[in-house]
Every structure is written in C-alpha cells, then in structure tokens.
Design a protein around this motif. Structure first.
Motif, PDB file in Angstrom:
ATOM      1  N   TYR A  69       0.816  -1.218   0.000  1.00  0.00           N
ATOM      2  CA  TYR A  69       0.000   0.000   0.000  1.00  0.00           C
ATOM      3  C   TYR A  69       0.844   1.259   0.000  1.00  0.00           C
ATOM      4  CZ  TYR A  69      -4.655  -1.832  -0.020  1.00  0.00           C
ATOM      5  OH  TYR A  69      -5.816  -2.427  -0.433  1.00  0.00           O
ATOM      6  N   SER A  70       1.890   1.295   0.836  1.00  0.00           N
ATOM      7  CA  SER A  70       2.654   2.538   0.924  1.00  0.00           C
ATOM      8  C   SER A  70       3.418   2.835  -0.363  1.00  0.00           C
ATOM      9  CB  SER A  70       3.588   2.528   2.130  1.00  0.00           C
ATOM     10  OG  SER A  70       4.419   1.410   2.069  1.00  0.00           O
ATOM     11  N   HIS A  71       3.772   1.812  -1.131  1.00  0.00           N
ATOM     12  CA  HIS A  71       4.482   2.078  -2.402  1.00  0.00           C
ATOM     13  C   HIS A  71       3.575   1.900  -3.610  1.00  0.00           C
ATOM     14  CE1 HIS A  71       8.209   2.452  -0.234  1.00  0.00           C
ATOM     15  NE2 HIS A  71       8.033   1.259   0.323  1.00  0.00           N
ATOM     16  N   SER A  72       2.273   1.773  -3.379  1.00  0.00           N
ATOM     17  CA  SER A  72       1.289   1.608  -4.478  1.00  0.00           C
ATOM     18  C   SER A  72       1.702   0.530  -5.471  1.00  0.00           C
ATOM     19  CB  SER A  72       1.102   2.920  -5.237  1.00  0.00           C
ATOM     20  OG  SER A  72       0.571   3.876  -4.422  1.00  0.00           O
ATOM     21  N   LEU A  73       2.157  -0.611  -4.958  1.00  0.00           N
ATOM     22  CA  LEU A  73       2.626  -1.661  -5.867  1.00  0.00           C
ATOM     23  C   LEU A  73       1.453  -2.494  -6.380  1.00  0.00           C
ATOM     24  CD1 LEU A  73       5.744  -2.832  -3.835  1.00  0.00           C
ATOM     25  CD2 LEU A  73       5.671  -1.268  -5.764  1.00  0.00           C
ATOM     26  N   ILE A  74       1.671  -3.169  -7.505  1.00  0.00           N
ATOM     27  CA  ILE A  74       0.683  -4.006  -8.193  1.00  0.00           C
ATOM     28  C   ILE A  74      -0.757  -3.501  -7.983  1.00  0.00           C
ATOM     29  CG2 ILE A  74       1.967  -6.161  -8.485  1.00  0.00           C
ATOM     30  CD1 ILE A  74       0.664  -7.131  -5.837  1.00  0.00           C
TER      31      ILE A  74
ATOM     32  N   ALA B  32      -4.158   3.955 -13.834  1.00  0.00           N
ATOM     33  CA  ALA B  32      -3.953   2.695 -13.095  1.00  0.00           C
ATOM     34  C   ALA B  32      -3.063   2.899 -11.868  1.00  0.00           C
ATOM     35  CB  ALA B  32      -3.336   1.647 -14.006  1.00  0.00           C
ATOM     36  N   ARG B  33      -2.686   4.157 -11.594  1.00  0.00           N
ATOM     37  CA  ARG B  33      -1.825   4.526 -10.472  1.00  0.00           C
ATOM     38  C   ARG B  33      -0.451   3.847 -10.515  1.00  0.00           C
ATOM     39  NH1 ARG B  33      -4.673   7.815  -7.660  1.00  0.00           N
ATOM     40  NH2 ARG B  33      -6.924   7.614  -7.618  1.00  0.00           N
ATOM     41  N   MET B  34       0.032   3.612 -11.728  1.00  0.00           N
ATOM     42  CA  MET B  34       1.377   3.057 -11.870  1.00  0.00           C
ATOM     43  C   MET B  34       2.416   4.182 -11.851  1.00  0.00           C
ATOM     44  SD  MET B  34       1.252  -0.262 -12.117  1.00  0.00           S
ATOM     45  CE  MET B  34       2.612  -0.979 -13.046  1.00  0.00           C
ATOM     46  N   PHE B  37       0.952  11.578 -11.402  1.00  0.00           N
ATOM     47  CA  PHE B  37       0.645  12.555 -12.448  1.00  0.00           C
ATOM     48  C   PHE B  37       1.811  13.515 -12.672  1.00  0.00           C
ATOM     49  CE2 PHE B  37      -0.724  16.846 -13.522  1.00  0.00           C
ATOM     50  CZ  PHE B  37      -1.188  16.621 -14.803  1.00  0.00           C
ATOM     51  N   ARG B  38       2.429  13.999 -11.594  1.00  0.00           N
ATOM     52  CA  ARG B  38       3.527  14.969 -11.723  1.00  0.00           C
ATOM     53  C   ARG B  38       4.662  14.411 -12.553  1.00  0.00           C
ATOM     54  NH1 ARG B  38       4.898  18.195  -6.242  1.00  0.00           N
ATOM     55  NH2 ARG B  38       2.949  19.327  -6.056  1.00  0.00           N
ATOM     56  N   THR B  39       5.029  13.157 -12.267  1.00  0.00           N
ATOM     57  CA  THR B  39       6.106  12.516 -13.024  1.00  0.00           C
ATOM     58  C   THR B  39       5.705  12.438 -14.488  1.00  0.00           C
ATOM     59  OG1 THR B  39       6.359  11.119 -11.076  1.00  0.00           O
ATOM     60  CG2 THR B  39       7.601  10.471 -13.021  1.00  0.00           C
ATOM     61  N   ALA B  40       4.466  11.991 -14.734  1.00  0.00           N
ATOM     62  CA  ALA B  40       3.989  11.837 -16.107  1.00  0.00           C
ATOM     63  C   ALA B  40       4.002  13.177 -16.835  1.00  0.00           C
ATOM     64  CB  ALA B  40       2.576  11.253 -16.097  1.00  0.00           C
ATOM     65  N   ALA B  41       3.507  14.234 -16.177  1.00  0.00           N
ATOM     66  CA  ALA B  41       3.416  15.545 -16.819  1.00  0.00           C
ATOM     67  C   ALA B  41       4.808  16.082 -17.152  1.00  0.00           C
ATOM     68  CB  ALA B  41       2.674  16.517 -15.913  1.00  0.00           C
ATOM     69  N   LEU B  42       5.771  15.866 -16.232  1.00  0.00           N
ATOM     70  CA  LEU B  42       7.130  16.362 -16.452  1.00  0.00           C
ATOM     71  C   LEU B  42       7.775  15.658 -17.648  1.00  0.00           C
ATOM     72  CD1 LEU B  42       9.367  18.213 -15.205  1.00  0.00           C
ATOM     73  CD2 LEU B  42      10.230  16.172 -14.082  1.00  0.00           C
ATOM     74  N   ILE B  43       7.711  14.323 -17.643  1.00  0.00           N
ATOM     75  CA  ILE B  43       8.323  13.552 -18.738  1.00  0.00           C
ATOM     76  C   ILE B  43       7.643  13.924 -20.058  1.00  0.00           C
ATOM     77  CG2 ILE B  43       8.703  11.232 -19.665  1.00  0.00           C
ATOM     78  CD1 ILE B  43       8.620  10.237 -16.748  1.00  0.00           C
ATOM     79  N   GLU B 235      -6.720  10.635 -15.590  1.00  0.00           N
ATOM     80  CA  GLU B 235      -7.231   9.762 -14.525  1.00  0.00           C
ATOM     81  C   GLU B 235      -8.492   9.005 -14.942  1.00  0.00           C
ATOM     82  OE1 GLU B 235      -5.250  11.946 -10.674  1.00  0.00           O
ATOM     83  OE2 GLU B 235      -7.302  12.436 -11.205  1.00  0.00           O
ATOM     84  N   THR B 236      -9.146   9.463 -15.999  1.00  0.00           N
ATOM     85  CA  THR B 236     -10.369   8.760 -16.419  1.00  0.00           C
ATOM     86  C   THR B 236     -10.167   7.930 -17.671  1.00  0.00           C
ATOM     87  OG1 THR B 236     -11.083  10.731 -17.590  1.00  0.00           O
ATOM     88  CG2 THR B 236     -12.016  10.378 -15.417  1.00  0.00           C
TER      89      THR B 236
END
Lengths: 213, 342
Positions: A69-74, B32-34, B37-43, B235-236
C-alpha cells in the motif's frame, strides 16, 4: 538498482510468509501425532513451534501489506494478493487453534481411532503443502497453478472421507453423548484445516484466471 | 508582437492538444496509479518539446502540400477554427482528433481562397486515418503476444513484472511523448510555417530555424496544456474503452507511440527508401484513434469481451464530424472576416 533490491526484498518476505504457513502445517500434523501417542513433551514443543510460525506469518503478512500500500505496488492485483495472504494466514491460525484446543481440552481418543486422527491431520497438512505450492506458482508461473490446485482438492476430499468415517465410528461407540460430541468436535476442528485450504485454493483459481487474461 | 497575436490560436490549439492527447500517452499509467501525475506531466512536457523541435518537420510538409496558408491572419483563423472545433467537441465529450480538425480547416481555407485541394495529398491523409488505428491494433497484438511470451519465458515474480512494467511505462511514455510532439506539432504550427517568417537564431552554437522556433513555441503550449489541464483526462482515460491491466496499458502506449513515430520520422522514411522499401507518408495522425485501435486490438485478442462498442460508434461519429465542422468553421470565419475587411 535500489528499486530492484527493494522488490527482491518484498519477494523474499512473501516467500518467508509461505515458508511459515508450510512449516506450521507440517508441525501441526506432527503435533497431532505426538498428542495421540501421548508424547507430552514433543506435543508441547510442536504447539510452541506452530504458535511461533503463526506469529511470524502474521508479522510478515502485515509487512507485505504495508509495503504494497505505501508504495502503491501491483495496483491491479493488490486486492487479490492481500486476499491470498490473509486467507492463507487463516489456515495456519486454524492449525494452531486445533492444537491449542487439544492442549486445553485433552480429549480421550480410543486406540482404534488414533490412526485415523493422525491420517486426518496429515491430509490437512498435505492440502496446505499443495496450497503453498499453488500460491508460490501464482506469483511466478500462473500456468502452473492448476498443477497444484487439484492436489489441494484431492487431500481435502481425503480428509472429508476420514472425518466422516471417524464420526460414524465415534457415534457408533459406547461413549456417553458428551464424550461423543467432544470427540466429534475435534474431528471437525482438524478437518477445518483442509477446508480452509480448499477455500484459499478456490480464490487462487479465480486470481490465476484474472492474471492470465 | 503581432506575430504572437496571430500565433495565439495555434498556441491555444497546442494547449488543448496537450490537455487532451497527453492522456493517450500517460493516461493508462496514471489512471492505473502506476505513475504519479507529476512525473507523467514532467516527462511528457520535456519529450513533447524535444520531439516537436527535433523531429517535427516531416508531417508539417504534408500539411503544407495540402494547402499553403499564405498570410498570418489567415493562418490565425484556420488554426482558430480547428481549435474551436476541438474545444467544442471536447465539451460535448465526443472523441476528437486535432489532426482531422486542422485538415478540415485547411480544406476550408482552400475553398475560401479558391485554391484547388490536391486530391492525392488529401487521399493520402484520409487513408492514414484508416491505417492509423489498424496499424496500432496490429502493433498492439504483436507486442502483447511478445510481452506475454517474454514474461512467461523469464518466469518473473509478480513484483518484478510490476517493477519492469513501471519502468517500461516511463520509457515508453517518454518515447510516446516524443512521437506525439514530432507528429502532432504539424497540427499546432503547420499552418504558420509558410506565413510566419522568424529569423534564424543561434542557441548554444546551434542554428535554430524559424520553423523550429515555431515548433518549440507550439510544443511549449502543448506542455502547458499537459501540466495544467490533462490530469482529469488522464485519470479517467484508463477505464474509458476497456479496463486494461498495467501490461496491456504498456502495450497500448507503445503501439500508439510507434504509430505516431512511423508517420512522423524522416529518418525512418529515408531508411525505408534507401532499402528499396515502400515508405509510409509523413502525416499528422490522431493519437486518440491510435490508442483506441491498440486497445481494440488487445480486446479482440482477449476474445472481444468487455469492449464498450458504443464508444466506438461515438468515435466513428467524431471521425466524420471533426473535419466537416472544422472546414465549415474555417471557411465561415475567413468569409466573414474577409468581407468585413474588404
């Protein structure tokens, strides 16, 4: 490289968790065997060992859940993995609970039923063993999950047969009703280990399908 | 200063492209929260600027061949017509392609100016609109099968697959942003290249042409669009057409990036020609349609379950509506203002 290190560490934690579950199941079978044979000291040591394994599994599960949870993994499979860890943890809890009840309630087991009690515990342990292999395969090789699941179901059925046979014999004996119910309760408790393993196996079957789609 | 006023409609178009289309590159990963957003926007911002400035010339040439808008004021109106079409259709929640809007607007200019529209160039462009989602679907199917085989063969742990997918999404997202900049900068600044003449400037000892300066400005507008307005779309977008797992998302983004790249890369074009192979035309294509093609490809490979076919109908409607509306708007604006100033 640091990321890979952390990932490997998390993998190791999951492996250790399943080691604890597997070890707990093996000691559970040995504990029942010692109890039935009247080897008090050995039984006490096994009870302690299952308790330790159960506590270790609890701690590892919490650590893995925390990290996931803390690292939002998988993110897509986090719920499945948590469900798998928690339900597997319940299996070892069940094994410890059965031994603890034996220790407290000390049921008198007739010599003619000893072998079936041991067989019942061994079937439970075998189903957990197969379950642990299926769970490990879920993480590494989804296609191999099926190869282990059918063994879980096999040992659970075997346990069901032994438990039915035992209960028939118990209720057909000359014991008083209270004694019969007491013993039958223990048969149910021991059989619950493989029942729990079967429930987890059902979950893994669905998770594996979800992963392979 | 007046140059910037004329460019403003193109910059607005760039901003809305950034706000909408960055989601095609990073939307699935952020949704998918992989990736944060900040990282994505910067890259995305950095690589869009690099792609546009370094590789933007190819697709611009094709738009120039379709119709050379010769005055900054006309270019302003053509870009404005396209921008308003994109803005209006987005407000109606219809999938819209900036590429189709600008092509429709240029054809509107041709009609107004009495210039013939080169049928062969127009056919080439329209054919790529069909080829783009099809090619993306083919790329996606091949890549999906390859990735699944590779991960299966390597026997990686679930957590390692997750980590590699995350890294892959960043790398592929950067490539996708580069390709988006290289391919779609033509939509944003293409109409100004013929009419706005900026002097060559030396930047760190490198000569930067007027067109490259325009591309840089357009790309900055795209990057600002990404930073300021793309979050909600990102996000959607993940759950829009078909629920994707992170590996499928990686494949969709890579297929999208490859399609934008092959329709933008002059290097690839000359390599193909040099080896006696048929070259793909350098045309601005729709990243939305590419990613939709990729997602459908993956969906069909999985047996076609769970695809929301109604959305496909809306996308098809967008295909027809966008160029027509932009063409009419462009012609109308030029007609009204032309008569006003006459």
């Amino acid at each position: 490289m640091m990321l890979f290190g952390k990932t490997r560490q998390l993998e190791a934690r999951v492996d250790e968790f399943f080691d604890a579950v597997s070890q707990g199941a093996l000691i559970f079978a040995s504990g029942v065997e010692h109890f039935v044979a009247g080897r008090e000291q050995a039984f006490g040591a096994d009870l302690e060992a299952v308790h330790e394994a159960e506590e270790r599994a609890d701690a590892l599960r919490r650590e893995v859940e925390n990290q996931l949870y803390s690292h939002s993994l998988i993110p897509d499979q986090r719920g499945d993995v948590l469900g798998l860890l928690e339900s597997s943890d319940d299996v070892i809890d069940e094994a410890y609970s059965a031994l603890a009840h034996l220790d407290v309630e000390r049921p008198r087991i007739d010599a003619s039923e000893c072998e079936d009690f041991v067989e019942l515990a061994r079937s439970g342990a075998a189903s957990v063993e197969a379950l642990v292999l299926a769970a490990r395969a879920f993480f590494r090789d989804v296609a191999a999950v099926k190869d282990h699941l059918h063994k879980v179901y096999f040992y659970e059925k075997q346990a069901d047969r032994i438990s039915l046979r035992l209960r028939r014999r118990i209720f057909g004996s000359d014991l008083e009703l209270a004694g019969k119910l007491h013993l039958a309760g223990f048969v149910e408790r021991l059989a619950r280990v493989s029942d729990r393993a079967e429930s987890v196996a059902d979950r893994i079957a669905i998770y594996a399908i979800k992963r392979s789609v | 200063m007046s140059v910037f006023f004329f460019l403003s409609s193109g910059l607005f178009l760039g901003w809305s492209l950034g706000a909408n289309d960055a989601a095609n590159v990073f939307g699935t990963a952020v949704g998918a929260r992989m990736i944060r957003f900040r990282t994505a926007a910067l890259i995305c911002g950095v690589f869009v600027v690099i792609g546009a400035t370094v590789g933007g010339a190819g697709a611009v040439g094709t738009l120039g061949a379709l119709g050379a808008v010769d005055a900054p004021s006309s270019a302003f109106l053509v870009a404005l017509a396209a921008a308003l079409t994109v803005f209006w259709m987005s407000r109606l929640s219809l999938p819209v392609s900036t590429s189709q809007a600008i092509v429709g607007a240029i054809v509107g200019w041709n009609v107004f100016a009495g210039e013939p529209t080169d049928a062969s160039v127009l056919t080439k462009i329209v054919l790529t609109w069909f080829a783009c989602p099809l090619l993306a679907a083919v790329f996606a199917v091949v890549l999906y099968l390859a990735l699944r085989t590779l991960f299966g063969w390597l026997g990686l742990h679930l957590f390692h697959v997750d980590l590699l997918t995350r890294i892959g999404l960043v790398v592929v997202g950067a490539f996708g942003a580069y390709s988006l900049g290289a391919n779609n900068i033509a939509n944003v600044m293409g109409v100004f290249v013929a009419s706005v003449d900026l002097p060559v400037r030396q930047v760190l000892g490198v000569a930067v042409s007027g067109a490259q300066q325009l591309f840089f400005l357009g790309a900055l507008a795209i990057a600002i669009g990404v930073a300021t307005y793309s979050r909600r779309v990102m996000e959607t977008v993940g759950s829009g057409l078909l629920a994707l797992n992170p590996q499928a998302a990686l494949v969709a983004v890579l297929a999208n990036a490859l399609v934008l790249f092959v329709f933008a890369s002059q290097g690839l074009e000359s390599w193909l020609v040099g080896h006696g192979l048929p070259a793909l035309p350098l045309v601005p294509v729709s990243s939305t349609q590419a990613v939709v093609g990729a997602v459908i490809g993956i969906g069909l490979l999985r047996g076609g379950y769970g695809i929301r076919y109604r959305l496909l109908g809306e996308i098809a409607l967008g295909w027809v509506l966008t160029p027509v509306v932009a063409g009419i708007l462009s012609w109308g604006a030029l007609f009204v203002l032309g008569n006003l100033f006459a």
